[in-house]
Scaffold this motif. Structure first.
Motif, PDB file in Angstrom:
ATOM      1  N   GLY A 234       0.839  -1.202   0.000  1.00  0.00           N
ATOM      2  CA  GLY A 234       0.000   0.000   0.000  1.00  0.00           C
ATOM      3  C   GLY A 234       0.872   1.249   0.000  1.00  0.00           C
ATOM      4  O   GLY A 234       2.073   1.184   0.261  1.00  0.00           O
ATOM      5  N   LYS A 235       0.246   2.377  -0.269  1.00  0.00           N
ATOM      6  CA  LYS A 235       1.016   3.623  -0.287  1.00  0.00           C
ATOM      7  C   LYS A 235       1.364   4.101   1.118  1.00  0.00           C
ATOM      8  O   LYS A 235       2.244   4.917   1.293  1.00  0.00           O
ATOM      9  CB  LYS A 235       0.200   4.721  -0.991  1.00  0.00           C
TER      10      LYS A 235
ATOM     11  N   ARG B 172      -1.894   7.275   5.044  1.00  0.00           N
ATOM     12  CA  ARG B 172      -2.395   7.705   6.348  1.00  0.00           C
ATOM     13  C   ARG B 172      -1.297   7.646   7.406  1.00  0.00           C
ATOM     14  O   ARG B 172      -1.127   8.597   8.180  1.00  0.00           O
ATOM     15  CB  ARG B 172      -3.643   6.889   6.728  1.00  0.00           C
TER      16      ARG B 172
ATOM     17  N   GLU C 257      -3.703   2.393  10.075  1.00  0.00           N
ATOM     18  CA  GLU C 257      -3.525   1.595   8.849  1.00  0.00           C
ATOM     19  C   GLU C 257      -4.296   0.269   8.944  1.00  0.00           C
ATOM     20  O   GLU C 257      -4.810  -0.223   7.937  1.00  0.00           O
ATOM     21  CB  GLU C 257      -2.022   1.355   8.597  1.00  0.00           C
TER      22      GLU C 257
ATOM     23  N   SER D  82     -10.968  -1.815   5.851  1.00  0.00           N
ATOM     24  CA  SER D  82     -11.964  -1.224   4.940  1.00  0.00           C
ATOM     25  C   SER D  82     -11.726  -1.682   3.501  1.00  0.00           C
ATOM     26  O   SER D  82     -12.679  -1.889   2.753  1.00  0.00           O
ATOM     27  CB  SER D  82     -11.969   0.303   5.052  1.00  0.00           C
ATOM     28  N   LEU D  83     -10.459  -1.854   3.139  1.00  0.00           N
ATOM     29  CA  LEU D  83     -10.164  -2.302   1.773  1.00  0.00           C
ATOM     30  C   LEU D  83     -10.634  -3.751   1.564  1.00  0.00           C
ATOM     31  O   LEU D  83     -11.204  -4.079   0.522  1.00  0.00           O
ATOM     32  CB  LEU D  83      -8.662  -2.185   1.478  1.00  0.00           C
TER      33      LEU D  83
ATOM     34  N   MET E 115     -19.985  -5.857  -1.738  1.00  0.00           N
ATOM     35  CA  MET E 115     -19.667  -4.418  -1.815  1.00  0.00           C
ATOM     36  C   MET E 115     -19.246  -4.104  -3.255  1.00  0.00           C
ATOM     37  O   MET E 115     -20.053  -4.218  -4.149  1.00  0.00           O
ATOM     38  CB  MET E 115     -18.547  -4.068  -0.812  1.00  0.00           C
TER      39      MET E 115
ATOM     40  N   ARG F 292      -6.306  -6.005  -5.571  1.00  0.00           N
ATOM     41  CA  ARG F 292      -6.071  -4.935  -4.594  1.00  0.00           C
ATOM     42  C   ARG F 292      -4.580  -4.879  -4.319  1.00  0.00           C
ATOM     43  O   ARG F 292      -3.957  -5.883  -4.044  1.00  0.00           O
ATOM     44  CB  ARG F 292      -6.839  -5.249  -3.303  1.00  0.00           C
ATOM     45  N   ARG F 293      -4.020  -3.696  -4.367  1.00  0.00           N
ATOM     46  CA  ARG F 293      -2.594  -3.504  -4.113  1.00  0.00           C
ATOM     47  C   ARG F 293      -1.746  -4.431  -4.993  1.00  0.00           C
ATOM     48  O   ARG F 293      -0.759  -5.018  -4.546  1.00  0.00           O
ATOM     49  CB  ARG F 293      -2.268  -3.704  -2.635  1.00  0.00           C
TER      50      ARG F 293
ATOM     51  N   MET G 158     -16.592   6.614   8.192  1.00  0.00           N
ATOM     52  CA  MET G 158     -16.312   5.859   6.970  1.00  0.00           C
ATOM     53  C   MET G 158     -17.438   4.879   6.581  1.00  0.00           C
ATOM     54  O   MET G 158     -17.788   4.777   5.398  1.00  0.00           O
ATOM     55  CB  MET G 158     -14.995   5.087   7.165  1.00  0.00           C
TER      56      MET G 158
ATOM     57  N   GLN H 285     -19.595   4.736   3.164  1.00  0.00           N
ATOM     58  CA  GLN H 285     -19.727   3.554   2.297  1.00  0.00           C
ATOM     59  C   GLN H 285     -21.197   3.287   1.986  1.00  0.00           C
ATOM     60  O   GLN H 285     -21.555   2.927   0.861  1.00  0.00           O
ATOM     61  CB  GLN H 285     -19.086   2.341   2.999  1.00  0.00           C
TER      62      GLN H 285
ATOM     63  N   LYS I  90     -16.527   8.861   3.516  1.00  0.00           N
ATOM     64  CA  LYS I  90     -15.922   7.579   3.103  1.00  0.00           C
ATOM     65  C   LYS I  90     -14.396   7.605   3.201  1.00  0.00           C
ATOM     66  O   LYS I  90     -13.775   6.671   3.671  1.00  0.00           O
ATOM     67  CB  LYS I  90     -16.349   7.266   1.663  1.00  0.00           C
TER      68      LYS I  90
ATOM     69  N   GLN J 244      -9.629  11.712  -2.879  1.00  0.00           N
ATOM     70  CA  GLN J 244     -10.725  10.882  -3.394  1.00  0.00           C
ATOM     71  C   GLN J 244     -11.091  11.261  -4.825  1.00  0.00           C
ATOM     72  O   GLN J 244     -11.364  10.396  -5.659  1.00  0.00           O
ATOM     73  CB  GLN J 244     -11.949  10.993  -2.474  1.00  0.00           C
TER      74      GLN J 244
ATOM     75  N   ASP K 133      -8.632   9.677  -6.918  1.00  0.00           N
ATOM     76  CA  ASP K 133      -8.916   8.245  -7.001  1.00  0.00           C
ATOM     77  C   ASP K 133      -9.996   7.985  -8.061  1.00  0.00           C
ATOM     78  O   ASP K 133      -9.889   7.047  -8.856  1.00  0.00           O
ATOM     79  CB  ASP K 133      -9.397   7.757  -5.629  1.00  0.00           C
TER      80      ASP K 133
ATOM     81  N   LYS L  98      -5.377  -2.102  -8.904  1.00  0.00           N
ATOM     82  CA  LYS L  98      -6.759  -2.508  -8.601  1.00  0.00           C
ATOM     83  C   LYS L  98      -7.598  -2.342  -9.866  1.00  0.00           C
ATOM     84  O   LYS L  98      -7.123  -1.747 -10.852  1.00  0.00           O
ATOM     85  CB  LYS L  98      -7.328  -1.681  -7.436  1.00  0.00           C
TER      86      LYS L  98
ATOM     87  N   ARG M  15      -0.356  11.605  -8.280  1.00  0.00           N
ATOM     88  CA  ARG M  15      -0.028  10.173  -8.229  1.00  0.00           C
ATOM     89  C   ARG M  15      -0.732   9.423  -9.352  1.00  0.00           C
ATOM     90  O   ARG M  15      -1.775   9.844  -9.845  1.00  0.00           O
ATOM     91  CB  ARG M  15      -0.430   9.593  -6.858  1.00  0.00           C
TER      92      ARG M  15
HETATM   93  C1  GRG Z   1     -18.330  -2.463   7.344  1.00  0.00           C
HETATM   94  C2  GRG Z   1     -19.075  -4.323   5.757  1.00  0.00           C
HETATM   95  C3  GRG Z   1     -18.314  -3.080   6.004  1.00  0.00           C
HETATM   96  C4  GRG Z   1     -17.610  -2.546   5.008  1.00  0.00           C
HETATM   97  C5  GRG Z   1     -16.836  -1.365   5.177  1.00  0.00           C
HETATM   98  C6  GRG Z   1     -16.013   1.227   5.060  1.00  0.00           C
HETATM   99  C7  GRG Z   1     -15.764   0.357   3.916  1.00  0.00           C
HETATM  100  C8  GRG Z   1     -16.390  -0.952   3.854  1.00  0.00           C
HETATM  101  C9  GRG Z   1     -15.005   0.709   2.924  1.00  0.00           C
HETATM  102  C10 GRG Z   1     -14.256   1.964   2.968  1.00  0.00           C
HETATM  103  C11 GRG Z   1     -14.401   2.735   1.775  1.00  0.00           C
HETATM  104  C12 GRG Z   1     -13.228   2.794   0.919  1.00  0.00           C
HETATM  105  C13 GRG Z   1     -12.355   1.638   0.666  1.00  0.00           C
HETATM  106  C14 GRG Z   1     -13.064   3.962   0.358  1.00  0.00           C
HETATM  107  C15 GRG Z   1     -12.140   4.211  -0.682  1.00  0.00           C
HETATM  108  C16 GRG Z   1     -11.052   5.037  -0.174  1.00  0.00           C
HETATM  109  C17 GRG Z   1      -9.860   4.759  -0.955  1.00  0.00           C
HETATM  110  C18 GRG Z   1      -9.601   5.635  -2.095  1.00  0.00           C
HETATM  111  C19 GRG Z   1      -9.125   3.735  -0.634  1.00  0.00           C
HETATM  112  C20 GRG Z   1      -7.817   3.440  -1.219  1.00  0.00           C
HETATM  113  O1  GRG Z   1      -6.868   4.085  -0.403  1.00  0.00           O
HETATM  114  P1  GRG Z   1      -5.361   4.125  -0.835  1.00  0.00           P
HETATM  115  O2  GRG Z   1      -5.265   4.552  -2.262  1.00  0.00           O
HETATM  116  O3  GRG Z   1      -4.984   2.577  -0.764  1.00  0.00           O
HETATM  117  O4  GRG Z   1      -4.615   4.915   0.182  1.00  0.00           O
HETATM  118  P2  GRG Z   1      -3.590   1.876  -0.437  1.00  0.00           P
HETATM  119  O5  GRG Z   1      -3.765   0.488  -0.973  1.00  0.00           O
HETATM  120  O6  GRG Z   1      -2.490   2.637  -1.113  1.00  0.00           O
HETATM  121  O7  GRG Z   1      -3.458   1.907   1.058  1.00  0.00           O
END
Ligand code: GRG
Length: 295
Positions: free
Chosen positions: A45-46, A49, A75, A81-82, A90, A96-97, A154, A158, A181, A219, A222, A236, A293
């Motif tokens: 991951g990047k 955070r 993290e 969340s990912l 979902m 992913r990654r 968050m 979602q 989110k 975002q 993204d 991804k 990025r």
């Molecule tokens: C509770 C069932 C349940 C699900 C939760 C909250 C949720 C699902 C998902 C979170 C929403 C989410 C993934 C938003 C997208 C935000 C985003 C752009 C994520 C990617 O972040 P990066 O680019 O990822 O920082 P890396 O892989 O670099 O850490």
């Protein structure tokens, strides 16, 4: 230290912490759970955070051991969340990654449990007095992370994101969805440094405002990458937002205007840090990184 080296160093520090604190892979069914947890959390991951938390904490000369612990906890929530975001119920993503998403590599139930475990483990990490000795600080970190991740943060974002697939969201509803989110967790990462450093209200507020604008710029970028990026670049699936009719700034404004909005927000984010002067250099450079990025 230059920007790239600092980004790499903070990623290394948090990955080392995660490798140390995450459950080691043992025998039996829980061994498989622990393997899935490590698979998702230690993937490439990047670590955006954590970089924000470490840089924010360094403004207040917080001992690195405390800052790294808070960064690792945040993290863990992000990784949860990912995992959940990729599940078939979902966004149903298989990559992913740059590797198969957790439910593809293991199975849905294991992925779900690995996400649950990372979420709860984050609070175990934060409430450890050996890592963060001050009880008031620990308690405040727990509160801020729970709020950012939870039903008014968050997870609410979602839910709005999913609702946006069937109901058209207008611009202000899209801003709200994206702030919840993505923005709440990024704000939490910045504020965590201020909490650890017992920052005054003005400094904490400046970091929070910075992160709110940065989060939205992140975002929007993204969403742009979902249209203009490739699977190889982003690690991804791409092109899925339009397929699912998602509410995004790109859908609302088009590519060019969405890019301009991200740029405006990134500049605004940097301005919030004026009170820190030169010491906020890394956080200011991060604004540019976030919108330029390719992954
Ligand atoms: C509770 C069932 C349940 C699900 C939760 C909250 C949720 C699902 C998902 C979170 C929403 C989410 C993934 C938003 C997208 C935000 C985003 C752009 C994520 C990617 O972040 P990066 O680019 O990822 O920082 P890396 O892989 O670099 O850490």
């Amino acid at each position: 230290m230059d920007f790239k080296s600092q980004l790499t160093d903070s990623a290394d520090a948090v990955e080392q912490e995660l490798k140390t604190v995450l459950p080691k892979v043992g025998e039996g069914p829980e061994g498989r759970l622990h393997e899935a947890i490590r698979y998702a959390a230690l993937a490439a991951g990047k670590r955006l955070r954590p970089a924000i938390t470490l840089a924010s904490a360094s403004l207040f000369e917080v001992p690195p051991v405390q800052a790294v612990r808070a960064a690792a906890a945040i993290e863990c929530v992000h990784c949860y969340s990912l995992i959940h975001d990729d599940l078939p119920c979902m966004d149903d993503d298989d990559l992913r990654r740059g590797q198969p998403s957790a439910h593809k590599q293991f199975d849905e139930a294991t992925a779900l449990l690995a996400g649950d475990a990372l979420l709860t483990f984050a609070f175990e990490l934060l409430s450890d007095p050996l890592a963060i000795p001050n009880a008031i600080v620990r308690c405040e970190l727990v509160t801020v992370l729970a709020r950012a991740a939870g039903p008014r943060g968050m997870v609410a974002g979602q839910m709005l994101d999913l609702a946006g697939e069937t109901t058209r969201l207008n611009e202000s509803q899209t801003v709200r969805m994206q702030r919840l989110k993505t923005g709440e967790m990024i704000a939490c990462a910045a504020v965590a440094g201020a909490i650890l450093g017992r920052a005054n209200r003005q400094r904490r507020h400046a970091l929070e405002m910075y992160a709110r604008d940065l989060g939205l710029a992140f975002q929007i970028t993204d969403d742009l990458l979902d249209v203009t990026g490739t699977r190889e670049e982003t690690g991804k699936g791409v092109g899925k937002d339009a397929d699912r009719g998602k509410a995004t700034f790109v859908a609302l404004l088009g590519i060019e205007a969405a890019g301009e909005r991200a740029g405006m927000l990134a500049r605004q984010a940097a301005q919030h840090l004026d009170i820190f002067g030169e010491r906020a250099k890394f956080l200011i450079q991060l604004c540019d990184y976030v919108i330029t990025r390719r992954h």
